[in-house]
Structures are given as C-alpha cells and as structure tokens.
Design an enzyme around this catalytic site. Sequence first.
Site, mmCIF file in Angstrom:
data_model
loop_
_atom_site.group_PDB
_atom_site.id
_atom_site.type_symbol
_atom_site.label_atom_id
_atom_site.label_comp_id
_atom_site.label_asym_id
_atom_site.label_seq_id
_atom_site.Cartn_x
_atom_site.Cartn_y
_atom_site.Cartn_z
ATOM 1 N N ASN A 106 0.840 -1.198 0.000
ATOM 2 C CA ASN A 106 0.000 0.000 0.000
ATOM 3 C C ASN A 106 0.874 1.246 0.000
ATOM 4 O O ASN A 106 1.926 1.259 0.646
ATOM 5 C CB ASN A 106 -0.871 0.000 1.269
ATOM 6 C CG ASN A 106 -1.875 1.145 1.309
ATOM 7 O OD1 ASN A 106 -2.328 1.629 0.282
ATOM 8 N ND2 ASN A 106 -2.223 1.576 2.506
ATOM 9 N N HIS A 108 0.965 5.304 1.063
ATOM 10 C CA HIS A 108 0.253 6.162 2.015
ATOM 11 C C HIS A 108 0.910 7.540 2.038
ATOM 12 O O HIS A 108 2.147 7.637 2.116
ATOM 13 C CB HIS A 108 0.275 5.533 3.408
ATOM 14 C CG HIS A 108 -0.534 6.314 4.390
ATOM 15 N ND1 HIS A 108 -1.914 6.323 4.371
ATOM 16 C CD2 HIS A 108 -0.176 7.149 5.389
ATOM 17 C CE1 HIS A 108 -2.359 7.116 5.323
ATOM 18 N NE2 HIS A 108 -1.323 7.639 5.961
ATOM 19 N N SER A 135 4.919 6.897 2.374
ATOM 20 C CA SER A 135 5.368 5.563 2.788
ATOM 21 C C SER A 135 4.814 4.502 1.845
ATOM 22 O O SER A 135 3.733 4.669 1.285
ATOM 23 C CB SER A 135 4.878 5.235 4.206
ATOM 24 O OG SER A 135 5.267 6.213 5.134
ATOM 25 N N ASP A 144 -2.844 0.725 8.160
ATOM 26 C CA ASP A 144 -1.538 1.338 7.873
ATOM 27 C C ASP A 144 -0.495 1.008 8.935
ATOM 28 O O ASP A 144 0.349 1.840 9.283
ATOM 29 C CB ASP A 144 -1.682 2.865 7.704
ATOM 30 C CG ASP A 144 -2.603 3.220 6.545
ATOM 31 O OD1 ASP A 144 -2.587 2.496 5.530
ATOM 32 O OD2 ASP A 144 -3.347 4.211 6.660
HETATM 33 C C1 GAR Z 1 -2.451 8.661 -2.810
HETATM 34 O O1 GAR Z 1 -1.822 9.735 -2.163
HETATM 35 C C2 GAR Z 1 -2.491 7.456 -1.892
HETATM 36 O O2 GAR Z 1 -1.378 7.303 -1.106
HETATM 37 C C3 GAR Z 1 -3.678 7.781 -1.048
HETATM 38 O O3 GAR Z 1 -4.623 8.227 -1.982
HETATM 39 C C4 GAR Z 1 -3.938 8.942 -3.014
HETATM 40 C C5 GAR Z 1 -4.440 8.459 -4.346
HETATM 41 O O4 GAR Z 1 -4.081 9.357 -5.342
HETATM 42 N N1 GAR Z 1 -4.106 6.648 -0.287
HETATM 43 C C6 GAR Z 1 -4.521 6.745 0.974
HETATM 44 O O5 GAR Z 1 -4.633 7.805 1.567
HETATM 45 C C7 GAR Z 1 -4.868 5.430 1.615
HETATM 46 N N2 GAR Z 1 -5.047 5.586 3.020
HETATM 47 P P1 GAR Z 1 -4.253 8.981 -6.881
HETATM 48 O O6 GAR Z 1 -5.637 8.360 -7.042
HETATM 49 O O7 GAR Z 1 -4.131 10.276 -7.605
HETATM 50 O O8 GAR Z 1 -3.162 8.011 -7.245
#
Ligand code: GAR
Length: 197
Positions: A106, A108, A135, A144
């Site tokens: 994942n 984060h 991360s 997480d």
């Molecule tokens: C990313 O920053 C990812 O790390 C986060 O959502 C965003 C997706 O962006 N995920 C979380 O926060 C999970 N807890 P994207 O759709 O533009 O790739």
Amino acid sequence: MLTLAVLISGTGSNLRALLEAASDPDFPARIVVVGADRQADGFAHAEAFGIPTIMVPYSEFASREEWGAELHAQLTVWRPDLVVLSGLMRLLPAAFVDAWAPRLINTHPAYLPEFPGAHGVRDALAAGATQTGASVIVVDGGVDTGPILAQERVDVLPGDTEHTLHERIKPVERRLLIDVVRRIATGDLDLSVYDTH
Ligand code: GAR
C-alpha cells in the site's frame, strides 16, 4: 516478469506513473489488471494503456466481507504476483489480507506510523506538523500498521492546503512505489520475510 494488480478508488495519478514505468521494456514488472471499488476516474489510465479493469462496487454488497470475497475471486483470475493498493479508499477484510499478504502493498501519503488512515494529509496539517512524508508498506491486519518498505520526508510549507501538500507528496509516493516494485521484481526486496502464515 512480476505481474501486478493495482487497486484504486480515485484519480489514479500514482497508477498512471506505474503504468508509464511498466511500459518501459526494461522495467521488470507488468500491470495485468486494474481494479476499483467504484467507477473510478483512474480507469481511464488503464484503458489508455490497454489494461483490463475490474469494478466491484462496494455499495452493492451486504458486508465488507462479501465485497472482499468477490474482489478476491475476480483478482485471482488474473493471477497477479503482487497486489498494489494505490489509493484504494476501503479497508480490506481480514480474509482478503490473509489471502494476499505479504504480496499486498500500500502507498500512504504520510510518514508512517504518523498519520495513518483515510486522511493522512489533512491530519498532518491539522496537527501543525512541519514535516510529513510518503510511505510504502506491506498490508497487515491493521490500518496502515504493516512493515515499512520505503518512506521519505516531505516538508509542510507555510500556506499549504490539503491539496497543495498532497500534490507535493504524490511525486514522492510514485518514486518510492516504482522503486519498491522494481526491487521486489528483481529480488532485491524479499517479501517472504514478512509472511506470517
Ligand atoms: C495517494 O496519495 C495514496 O497514497 C492515497 O490516496 C492517493 C491516491 O491518489 N491513499 C490513501 O490515503 C490510503 N489511506 P491517486 O488516485 O491520484 O493516485
């Protein structure tokens, strides 16, 4: 060649970066399927690269467990070596995690264990942090809490909003994710050491 399934919920900008990296013949991994829990905008990136998509709408299942079982069943058809959560904004049920971990990673947008959960960027700003980060972790049974594979600090700047800070974190996430996938594919990073079965 390492085969990947990538799961998203939103715009999929990190997915896009991974698709671009994987389109380089020298990159040792290929995305075989992109999945989502809703009609995610990021499916457009998969379609642009000719990658099949699967959509398992969370809202149409009676429970998280039933949704996760269907997602698992559909992913299994593609036999991915690694499942990458790249902005999937759903908690996966324990049975799903148990089936895929440690081949389940994942990204984060925070420097874990700081600011876990769905609002990592917002929570860092609300806490008045002067630094946060990005991360890449192995998914375990918690939110997480899994082993950290890569992480890097990002400064919070005066006047940052959730959007500006997140947009500065995402390129760091992308770089870390692509590097982690490459290291897993080449054997430099051995996920079996995180196997708890
Ligand atoms: C990313 O920053 C990812 O790390 C986060 O959502 C965003 C997706 O962006 N995920 C979380 O926060 C999970 N807890 P994207 O759709 O533009 O790739």
